[in-house]
Design a protein around this motif. Structure first.
Motif, short mmCIF file in Angstrom:
data_model
loop_
_atom_site.label_atom_id
_atom_site.label_comp_id
_atom_site.label_asym_id
_atom_site.label_seq_id
_atom_site.Cartn_x
_atom_site.Cartn_y
_atom_site.Cartn_z
N ALA A 127 -8.13 -5.23 2.58
CA ALA A 127 -8.28 -6.35 1.63
C ALA A 127 -9.31 -7.35 2.14
O ALA A 127 -10.18 -7.81 1.39
CB ALA A 127 -6.93 -7.04 1.44
N MET A 128 -9.23 -7.68 3.44
CA MET A 128 -10.18 -8.66 3.99
C MET A 128 -11.61 -8.11 3.94
O MET A 128 -12.55 -8.83 3.62
CB MET A 128 -9.78 -9.05 5.41
CG MET A 128 -10.62 -10.15 6.00
SD MET A 128 -10.55 -11.70 5.06
CE MET A 128 -9.15 -12.51 5.81
N GLY A 141 0.17 -3.09 -1.23
CA GLY A 141 -0.24 -3.66 0.06
C GLY A 141 -1.64 -4.27 0.02
O GLY A 141 -1.82 -5.47 0.27
N VAL A 142 -2.65 -3.47 -0.33
CA VAL A 142 -4.04 -3.98 -0.36
C VAL A 142 -4.16 -5.06 -1.44
O VAL A 142 -4.79 -6.10 -1.22
CB VAL A 142 -5.04 -2.83 -0.62
CG1 VAL A 142 -6.47 -3.36 -0.65
CG2 VAL A 142 -4.91 -1.73 0.44
N GLY A 143 -3.52 -4.83 -2.60
CA GLY A 143 -3.61 -5.78 -3.71
C GLY A 143 -2.97 -7.11 -3.37
O GLY A 143 -3.51 -8.17 -3.70
N VAL A 167 -15.49 -4.19 -6.08
CA VAL A 167 -15.29 -3.50 -4.80
C VAL A 167 -14.21 -2.44 -4.99
O VAL A 167 -13.08 -2.76 -5.36
CB VAL A 167 -14.87 -4.50 -3.69
CG1 VAL A 167 -14.77 -3.77 -2.35
CG2 VAL A 167 -15.86 -5.65 -3.59
N ALA A 168 -14.57 -1.19 -4.75
CA ALA A 168 -13.62 -0.07 -4.90
C ALA A 168 -12.96 0.19 -3.56
O ALA A 168 -13.63 0.42 -2.55
CB ALA A 168 -14.36 1.17 -5.37
N CYS A 169 -11.60 0.12 -3.56
CA CYS A 169 -10.84 0.32 -2.31
C CYS A 169 -9.92 1.52 -2.38
O CYS A 169 -9.59 2.10 -1.36
CB CYS A 169 -9.90 -0.86 -2.05
SG CYS A 169 -10.69 -2.36 -1.69
#
Ligand SMILES: NC(=O)c1ccc[n+]([C@@H]2O[C@H](COP(=O)([O-])OP(=O)(O)OC[C@H]3O[C@@H](n4cnc5c(N)ncnc54)[C@H](OP(=O)(O)O)[C@@H]3O)[C@@H](O)[C@H]2O)c1
Length: 331
Positions: free
Chosen positions: A134-135, A161-163, A243-245
């Protein structure tokens, strides 16, 4: 000396492929730094590996665990003296190399990030791969010139989690966050706890849509891929950035060149596994800065190594809210 570890054997040939066992220290590869693992965390990828639901592990037998925080107990590296605390995320640990779900771990010196002052070992485990990703995504938005006054940022998979970390970090930095979520019960969490300004139901973006749509946000952090990512691109303002994660909805991406050539939209990817050391250090330092005036609001529970197999199953069933920190040392 033997130590406890979660040990995975080949599910194709073994009917009971995940167990907590005593492993001899000579099983670990001879690498310059040996750490006593303090904490690991249980990520979706770990759960898939432990429950053999996806081919995460490249070779068996293997200790899973894609991230860990530990104390150096033996070292051939002057950079990493005994007693120093270090974080390891990615680099193929828990996939190709023995990972963090064990009491001991050996590492290459370049895999280690020093635990920044102001971040406790538990915070580091709570942040883990999800928070780091995320950061890194937020840093990408900043590098692309997407500042808070330019407009709102959409975050998909916002309760994951990332969201969750993306939503919280962006809100802390003063961005207006539109949290996209399929969890009807997450409104209070996303708005009150994480600081999102508004919620958009996941269903509004999850189907195939027009390739260019009315502009709704200047940036986005996407954790789900597929139609959601295509719709995020289609509704991004001129000169915006997505940004694609992740790929919680799917790996495929069907879009058109329209958002790119008619609105100068940029699509940037984030890979936290093999990202450069300088980027990792910058991301962890930003966490230290954020944590100097706030505490992490992400809910978590701490479990022992013995519970990791059960919790991996529950994680895959969607039965867990928040992050899972694994205390690896047996009492
Ligand atoms: N690029 C990298 O380096 C990196 C690092 C870590 C993770 N990842 C990837 O990032 C993604 C998120 O990881 P995570 O750890 O945050 O996972 P997670 O905690 O399981 O969160 C994923 C979230 O996505 C949403 N979601 C789930 N299924 C969906 C579907 N079918 N359609 C649309 N949304 C769906 C849900 O959020 P809502 O209920 O709020 O909708 C869920 O909480 C995963 O694909 C993971 O593999 C990538």
């Amino acid at each position: 000396m033997a130590f406890n570890a979660l040990w995975l054997t080949d599910p194709k040939t073994d009917t009971d492929p995940a167990n907590i066992v005593q492993v001899d220290e000579t099983t670990l590869p001879h690498l310059p730094v040996t750490l006593r693992v303090l904490y690991s965390s249980l990520n979706y990828k770990d759960a898939l590996a432990i429950r053999a639901k996806a081919p995460v592990i490249r070779q068996f037998p293997l200790i899973p665990g894609i991230d860990m925080i530990g104390e150096v107990i033996a070292s051939e590296s002057i950079q990493w003296p005994i007693g120093k605390l270090a974080i390891v995320t990615g680099w193929g640990i828990g996939e190709q190399y023995h990972g963090g779900l064990a009491e001991k771990f050996t590492a290459k010196a370049e895999w280690l990030t020093a635990l920044p002052e102001g971040i406790t070992p538990t915070d580091a485990a709570l942040i883990g791969t999800a928070g780091l990703t995320a950061m890194l995504a937020v840093l990408q938005l900043e590098q692309q010139g997407i500042t808070p006054e330019k407009g709102p940022i959409a975050v998909s998979g916002a309760s994951g989690g990332v969201g969750s970390f993306s939503t919280w970090i962006l809100a802390k930095l003063g961005y207006e966050v539109i949290a996209i979520s399929g969890d009807r019960h997450a409104e209070e969490y996303l708005v009150q706890t994480l600081g999102a300004s508004s919620i958009l139901p996941r269903s509004e973006l999850s189907e195939s849509g027009r390739k260019l749509q009315p502009e709704r946000w200047v940036g986005a952090i996407d954790c789900v891929g597929s139609h959601t990512l295509a719709n995020l691109l289609a509704a991004t303002q001129r000169n915006g950035c997505v940004v694609a994660c992740g790929m919680a909805q799917g790996l495929e991406l069907t879009t058109s060149v329209a958002p790119f050539i008619l609105r100068s939209i940029r699509l940037v990817g984030v890979d936290s596994v093999y990202c450069e050391v300088a980027q990792r250090n910058a991301a962890w330092q930003r966490f230290a800065t954020l944590l100097s005036h706030s505490s992490l609001p992400i809910p978590y529970q701490t479990i022992g190594l013995q519970q990791a197999i059960e919790f991996a199953g529950r994680l895959l069933e969607g039965d867990i809210r928040g992050r899972i920190v694994v205390q690896t040392t047996f009492n």
